[in-house]
Motif scaffolding. Structure first.
Motif, PDB file in Angstrom:
ATOM      1  N   UNK A  80      21.324  45.538  42.875  1.00 36.78           N
ATOM      2  CA  UNK A  80      21.477  44.269  42.165  1.00 36.78           C
ATOM      3  C   UNK A  80      22.915  43.796  42.317  1.00 36.78           C
ATOM      4  N   UNK A  81      23.088  42.483  42.372  1.00 37.71           N
ATOM      5  CA  UNK A  81      24.422  41.923  42.553  1.00 37.71           C
ATOM      6  C   UNK A  81      24.481  40.552  41.918  1.00 37.71           C
ATOM      7  N   UNK A 110      15.906  50.060  51.070  1.00 39.39           N
ATOM      8  CA  UNK A 110      16.717  48.848  50.860  1.00 39.39           C
ATOM      9  C   UNK A 110      15.938  47.788  50.091  1.00 39.39           C
ATOM     10  N   UNK A 111      16.497  47.324  48.990  1.00 34.33           N
ATOM     11  CA  UNK A 111      15.836  46.284  48.208  1.00 34.33           C
ATOM     12  C   UNK A 111      16.842  45.668  47.237  1.00 34.33           C
ATOM     13  N   UNK A 112      17.850  44.978  47.787  1.00 35.44           N
ATOM     14  CA  UNK A 112      18.864  44.364  46.946  1.00 35.44           C
ATOM     15  C   UNK A 112      18.344  43.038  46.396  1.00 35.44           C
ATOM     16  N   UNK A 113      18.701  42.743  45.139  1.00 39.69           N
ATOM     17  CA  UNK A 113      18.313  41.487  44.489  1.00 39.69           C
ATOM     18  C   UNK A 113      19.545  40.810  43.917  1.00 39.69           C
ATOM     19  N   UNK A 114      19.666  39.511  44.169  1.00 40.06           N
ATOM     20  CA  UNK A 114      20.772  38.736  43.639  1.00 40.06           C
ATOM     21  C   UNK A 114      20.364  38.092  42.327  1.00 40.06           C
ATOM     22  N   UNK A 115      21.242  38.178  41.340  1.00 42.71           N
ATOM     23  CA  UNK A 115      20.936  37.619  40.023  1.00 42.71           C
ATOM     24  C   UNK A 115      22.121  36.789  39.536  1.00 42.71           C
ATOM     25  N   UNK A 116      21.821  35.571  39.106  1.00 42.87           N
ATOM     26  CA  UNK A 116      22.889  34.679  38.648  1.00 42.87           C
ATOM     27  C   UNK A 116      23.229  34.896  37.181  1.00 42.87           C
ATOM     28  N   UNK A 117      22.273  35.398  36.400  1.00 42.10           N
ATOM     29  CA  UNK A 117      22.503  35.628  34.972  1.00 42.10           C
ATOM     30  C   UNK A 117      23.296  36.926  34.779  1.00 42.10           C
ATOM     31  N   UNK A 118      24.461  36.869  34.149  1.00 41.06           N
ATOM     32  CA  UNK A 118      25.286  38.082  34.013  1.00 41.06           C
ATOM     33  C   UNK A 118      24.649  39.168  33.153  1.00 41.06           C
TER      34      UNK A 118
END
Length: 517
Positions: free
Chosen positions: A264-265, A341-349
């Protein structure tokens, strides 16, 4: 105007920062595509007991220079290492070396800088501002200098939403700031740093902005141009696709995602990922020097600034980066991956913090506990901590978008001959992002991690093993949930049986339909 290789023929070139990522690509491209260049002087300091000459010899024996070695076996004879330290008075140059440079240099590429975003302000100023001032002082003494190229960053003025190809005045007078910092102790400087840098995210962008203004103020009659790349990544085409040799910037993040460590990032899927291939930046830099050097008699009064970016011309968003990374590393996995590999981008902190704890911290603690039980030294929490620090540094850039004016870059391209456009291509409209990202990810595998492609079958087998472990773990978890929660409630059991019977009826229906056909 002569073409680019003809312009460099017979010229003596000076490069600072030649052992850095961009510096060595500049050196290789200059020697390979401008074979008529006379001598390239590279400013290198002694390090870890190695002399400048030994460091240059090691550098040119790396993979990057293989193509040049095949085409020009004697290319090393054109490289002269100059012992220099940019943090020392007069760049720590001997009187003899100063004389040689003053008498012979025609073109200067000032690429040296610290790229550590969280460098203490005093150190960042020493390397990014004062070193530039010393380089300009040396350039003023050069008798045959035609052009001075200063490599900056597109994020020097990231406190603005729209960034033109001009030098902006900094919020403080850089001369007064330098005098003030000279007598301050480190603790006081650290306390004042947040106030000084203002809305900029770090000391790197702040000091690069100061350096640009210093160049404008102290250039005098020098013929100067500034090149501003955005996030510099692996090569697009030259000397071969996907070349990269470090963990800096996004490369370390890509590797962590490929290893399954990064899950997650914090980032905005819609924000533009202004990646620019390193060979694009270098081609534009060499062309900028050619243009300014050829036009020095009738050059414009103001300094030419080139925003070497991709977002306004060929935008590629962070959500697309995520998809490319996951797809590439699932098809071509890294060896000994920790997880699939399974990265997810999240905008909510807050959401990102939750998944950081669940997907990063807890697995790392469990794995370190396992290593301790097996008699090994725990290491995963240390890796995760370093990863989180790297992500915090990049968060600002993965959550914002900017609008860069690129008129000067377009003008530069329009003045080039068709042949020069092929050899020194920086037209990012031709860049196919999915292909580039696949080459980038594979480049981290081949050139950073030194993994052979022959190991792909074993890596895929390992990934399938991880998948099976995950399915087994999820099955056990479902059974535990059943035993603890569902089996103890009559109502829950009724709902469970209803859902299972419904699924069974659907399966029976589809099986009967396929039999009738």
């Amino acid at each position: 105007m002569v073409n680019i290789p003809e312009y460099y023929a017979g010229k003596n070139v000076l490069i600072s920062g030649a052992t850095g990522f961009m510096g060595k690509v500049l050196l290789e491209k200059l020697l390979r595509s401008c074979p008529g260049v006379k001598t390239v002087y590279v400013m290198v300091r002694s390090k870890a007991g190695q002399s400048p000459q030994a460091r240059v010899a090691d550098m040119i024996n790396c993979k990057l220079f293989e193509k040049l070695q095949a085409e020009q076996p004697d290319f090393a004879e054109k490289i002269t290492a100059v012992n220099s330290d940019l943090t020392v008075l007069e760049l720590d140059l001997s009187k003899e070396d100063q004389s040689i440079l003053v008498e012979n240099i025609n073109i200067v590429f000032h690429c040296a800088a610290t790229i550590r975003f969280n460098e203490p302000l005093k150190d960042a100023i020493q390397l990014n501002v004062l070193a530039t001032q010393k380089m300009l002082a040396l350039a003023h003494r050069m008798k045959h200098l035609e052009v001075f190229i200063h490599v900056s960053t597109a994020y020097a003025h990231c406190d603005r939403e729209v960034i033109e190809e001009v030098v902006y005045p900094p919020p403080v007078n850089y001369r007064k700031l330098l005098d003030t910092l000279d007598w301050m102790d480190d603790d006081l400087v650290a306390t004042l740093t947040p106030k000084l840098i203002g809305e900029r995210p770090n000391t790197y962008t702040y000091t690069k902005a100061l350096a640009e203004y210093l160049v404008q103020q102290e250039a005098g009659d020098l013929n100067v141009a500034i090149v501003r790349p955005s996030i510099v990544g692996a090569s697009w085409k030259e000397p071969f696709p996907g070349w990269i040799d470090n963990f800096n910037g996004p490369s370390g993040i890509f590797i962590a995602a490929g290893k399954g460590i990064l899950r997650t990032m914090r980032a905005s899927n819609d924000a533009v990922a202004d990646l620019v291939p390193v060979d694009v930046v270098i081609n534009a830099t060499l062309a900028a020097a050619w243009f300014s050097g050829s036009q020095r008699v009738n050059r414009p009064r103001s300094i030419l600034v080139y925003n070497c970016t991709t977002g306004g011309i060929n935008p590629f968003r962070w959500g697309e980066v995520e998809n490319c990374i996951n797809m590439t590393f699932k098809n071509n996995p890294l060896e000994q991956a920790f997880r699939r590999p399974n990265v997810n981008l999240r905008s909510n902190p807050f959401t990102n913090q939750y998944w950081t704890t669940v997907s990063h911290t807890l697995p790392a603690l469990l794995y370190d506990g396992y290593l301790t039980l097996m008699g090994h030294k725990p290491r995963m929490m240390k890796t995760i901590t370093r990863l989180h620090k790297a992500m915090m540094v990049l968060e600002y850039f993965t959550s914002h978008s900017w609008v860069w004016n690129t008129d000067n870059v377009a003008m530069l391209l329009s003045h080039m001959s068709p042949e020069d456009k092929k050899v020194f291509n920086f037209d990012v409209r031709q860049l196919h992002w999915a292909e580039y990202m696949e080459n980038y990810c594979m480049g981290t595998k081949k050139y950073v991690l030194n993994e052979e492609l022959s190991g792909l079958p074993a890596a895929r087998k390992h990934l399938n093993k991880l998948r099976n472990i995950r399915y087994t773990f999820n099955t056990i978890l479902m059974v535990l949930i059943w035993r603890i929660f569902i089996a103890r409630s009559q109502m829950a059991r009724n709902i469970w049986y209803f859902v299972v019977s419904l699924c069974f009826k659907f399966l029976s229906y589809f099986r009967a339909s396929s039999t009738m056909r």
